[in-house]
Design an enzyme around this catalytic site. Structure first.
Site, PDB file in Angstrom:
ATOM      1  N   ARG A  59       5.557   6.150   4.106  1.00  0.00           N
ATOM      2  CA  ARG A  59       6.337   6.445   2.901  1.00  0.00           C
ATOM      3  C   ARG A  59       5.734   7.632   2.158  1.00  0.00           C
ATOM      4  NH1 ARG A  59       7.282   2.291  -2.161  1.00  0.00           N
ATOM      5  NH2 ARG A  59       9.006   3.405  -3.136  1.00  0.00           N
ATOM      6  N   SER A  73       4.898  -4.088 -15.915  1.00  0.00           N
ATOM      7  CA  SER A  73       4.621  -5.465 -15.523  1.00  0.00           C
ATOM      8  C   SER A  73       3.125  -5.685 -15.320  1.00  0.00           C
ATOM      9  CB  SER A  73       5.379  -5.794 -14.228  1.00  0.00           C
ATOM     10  OG  SER A  73       5.030  -7.074 -13.749  1.00  0.00           O
ATOM     11  N   GLN A  81      -0.673  -9.524  -6.583  1.00  0.00           N
ATOM     12  CA  GLN A  81      -0.912  -9.553  -5.144  1.00  0.00           C
ATOM     13  C   GLN A  81      -1.954  -8.503  -4.769  1.00  0.00           C
ATOM     14  OE1 GLN A  81       2.561  -8.986  -2.739  1.00  0.00           O
ATOM     15  NE2 GLN A  81       1.462  -9.208  -0.807  1.00  0.00           N
ATOM     16  N   GLU A  98       0.216   0.593  -1.543  1.00  0.00           N
ATOM     17  CA  GLU A  98       0.050   1.859  -2.267  1.00  0.00           C
ATOM     18  C   GLU A  98       0.903   1.905  -3.526  1.00  0.00           C
ATOM     19  OE1 GLU A  98       0.611   6.704  -1.732  1.00  0.00           O
ATOM     20  OE2 GLU A  98       0.407   5.449   0.053  1.00  0.00           O
ATOM     21  N   ARG A  99       2.082   1.310  -3.476  1.00  0.00           N
ATOM     22  CA  ARG A  99       2.953   1.312  -4.661  1.00  0.00           C
ATOM     23  C   ARG A  99       2.270   0.576  -5.820  1.00  0.00           C
ATOM     24  NH1 ARG A  99       7.117  -2.184  -6.310  1.00  0.00           N
ATOM     25  NH2 ARG A  99       8.698  -1.198  -7.627  1.00  0.00           N
ATOM     26  N   GLU A 131       5.475  -3.191   6.215  1.00  0.00           N
ATOM     27  CA  GLU A 131       5.502  -3.509   4.780  1.00  0.00           C
ATOM     28  C   GLU A 131       6.616  -2.743   4.082  1.00  0.00           C
ATOM     29  OE1 GLU A 131       2.664  -3.452   0.837  1.00  0.00           O
ATOM     30  OE2 GLU A 131       2.785  -1.718   2.134  1.00  0.00           O
ATOM     31  N   ASN A 132       6.743  -1.446   4.404  1.00  0.00           N
ATOM     32  CA  ASN A 132       7.769  -0.627   3.754  1.00  0.00           C
ATOM     33  C   ASN A 132       9.172  -1.012   4.194  1.00  0.00           C
ATOM     34  OD1 ASN A 132       6.493   1.483   1.989  1.00  0.00           O
ATOM     35  ND2 ASN A 132       5.303   1.839   3.830  1.00  0.00           N
ATOM     36  N   ARG A 135      10.315  -4.114   2.382  1.00  0.00           N
ATOM     37  CA  ARG A 135      10.683  -3.853   0.989  1.00  0.00           C
ATOM     38  C   ARG A 135      11.828  -2.849   0.880  1.00  0.00           C
ATOM     39  NH1 ARG A 135       6.418  -5.778  -2.185  1.00  0.00           N
ATOM     40  NH2 ARG A 135       4.510  -6.183  -1.012  1.00  0.00           N
TER      41      ARG A 135
END
Length: 301
Positions: A59, A73, A81, A98-99, A131-132, A135
């Site tokens: 990404r 948040s 997490q 990373e996000r 993972e990307n 999501r």
């Protein structure tokens, strides 16, 4: 982008071994349990300055608005997490999360929870990709490039990649075909100017300039995928292929004429030639009008 399944089959749990022993660079097959990622046991805390992104992360684009929401948040509840990282020299490299790391930095967080693992390069790329995809964070070009890297760097076949990400082999093949498009068209996909459906209709057009011209027309005129397919079919009819391609180009350059005419307020002719060169003719009818046109041209930054 190719439609995603609600679950990813083996997904991350098929890629992450239970132990920390470094695995050799090979096709990974060890079965594991996905809860290993999120369990609290083994969670450590690192200074956020000790953690850095993986340069090979599939990404490349992150939505700023979404990051701001996540940052807000995190300010309230912290990073719930933990990130998955591994030691790389004098820092820790992000494998997954990373996000969260970017949002935590925006929130001014000084420390971040992590689980430290030790993976092969192939495992790191596969985990980051999955993972990307889970999501739905990758744009179509990022996803296609990730598949390509797995094939070229680790010699995986398309059916092996498809099994790892729980997609059909056809879906992986169609994704990678997008890389045949002109770079300008790929960028339009990344910028959400055209959809993957639009882009796939352009793959069979060999001329990159024609690809780009049609993509621009799709965006300007908000053409549907079906309308785009009809246009491409007309261009590709053997007996009229050249004629139709010229017709599409003629329409595009006629549109350019009209736009320049609107700016300058006088008749403009665009003479486009087959070698992608040409001439722009601007007409004037008095010295005063010539000076007016000159003033307009000089004022253009």
């Amino acid at each position: 982008m190719v439609a995603k399944k609600s679950g990813l089959g083996k997904g991350l749990d098929a890629l992450i071994p239970a132990g920390n022993k470094k695995a050799p660079v090979k096709k990974e097959t060890e079965p594991v349990i996905i809860e290993k990622i999120v369990e609290k046991k083994g969670v450590e805390t690192l200074k956020i300055t000790e953690v850095e992104p993986n340069r090979e992360q599939p990404r490349k684009n992150f939505n700023e608005d979404a990051l701001l929401e996540l940052s807000d948040s995190i300010k309230q509840y912290g990073v719930i997490q933990p990130l998955i990282v591994q030691k790389k020299g004098d820092h820790y490299e992000i494998i997954a999360g990373e996000r969260r790391w970017r949002a935590a930095k925006m929130a001014g967080i000084k420390e971040i929870p992590v689980i430290i693992k030790d993976y092969s390069d192939q495992q790191v790329m596969e985990i980051s990709l999955i993972e990307n995809i889970q999501r739905e964070d990758l744009n179509p070009i990022e996803e296609a490039m990730a598949y390509k890297n797995l094939m070229e760097e680790f010699h995986l076949k398309q059916d092996e990649i498809a099994e790892k990400v729980s997609k059909s082999r056809t879906a992986v093949t169609n994704s990678m075909r997008l890389l045949k498009l002109d770079k300008r068209v790929q960028q339009m996909m990344i910028d959400d100017m055209i959809s993957a459906g639009h882009a796939r209709t352009l793959i069979t057009i060999e001329d990159p300039d024609v690809q780009y011209n049609i993509a621009t027309k799709i965006f300007d005129e908000k053409l549907s995928v079906r309308e785009t397919e009809k246009m491409v079919k007309l261009i590709q009819k053997p007996e009229v292929k050249k004629e139709k391609a010229e017709k599409v180009n003629s329409f595009i350059y006629k549109d350019i004429e009209e736009k320049i005419k609107a700016i300058l307020g006088t008749k403009v002719t665009v003479d486009h030639r087959s070698n992608n060169k040409g001439r722009i003719s601007i007409e004037y009818y008095s010295n005063d009008e010539l000076e007016r046109i000159l003033f307009l041209l000089e004022s253009i930054n």
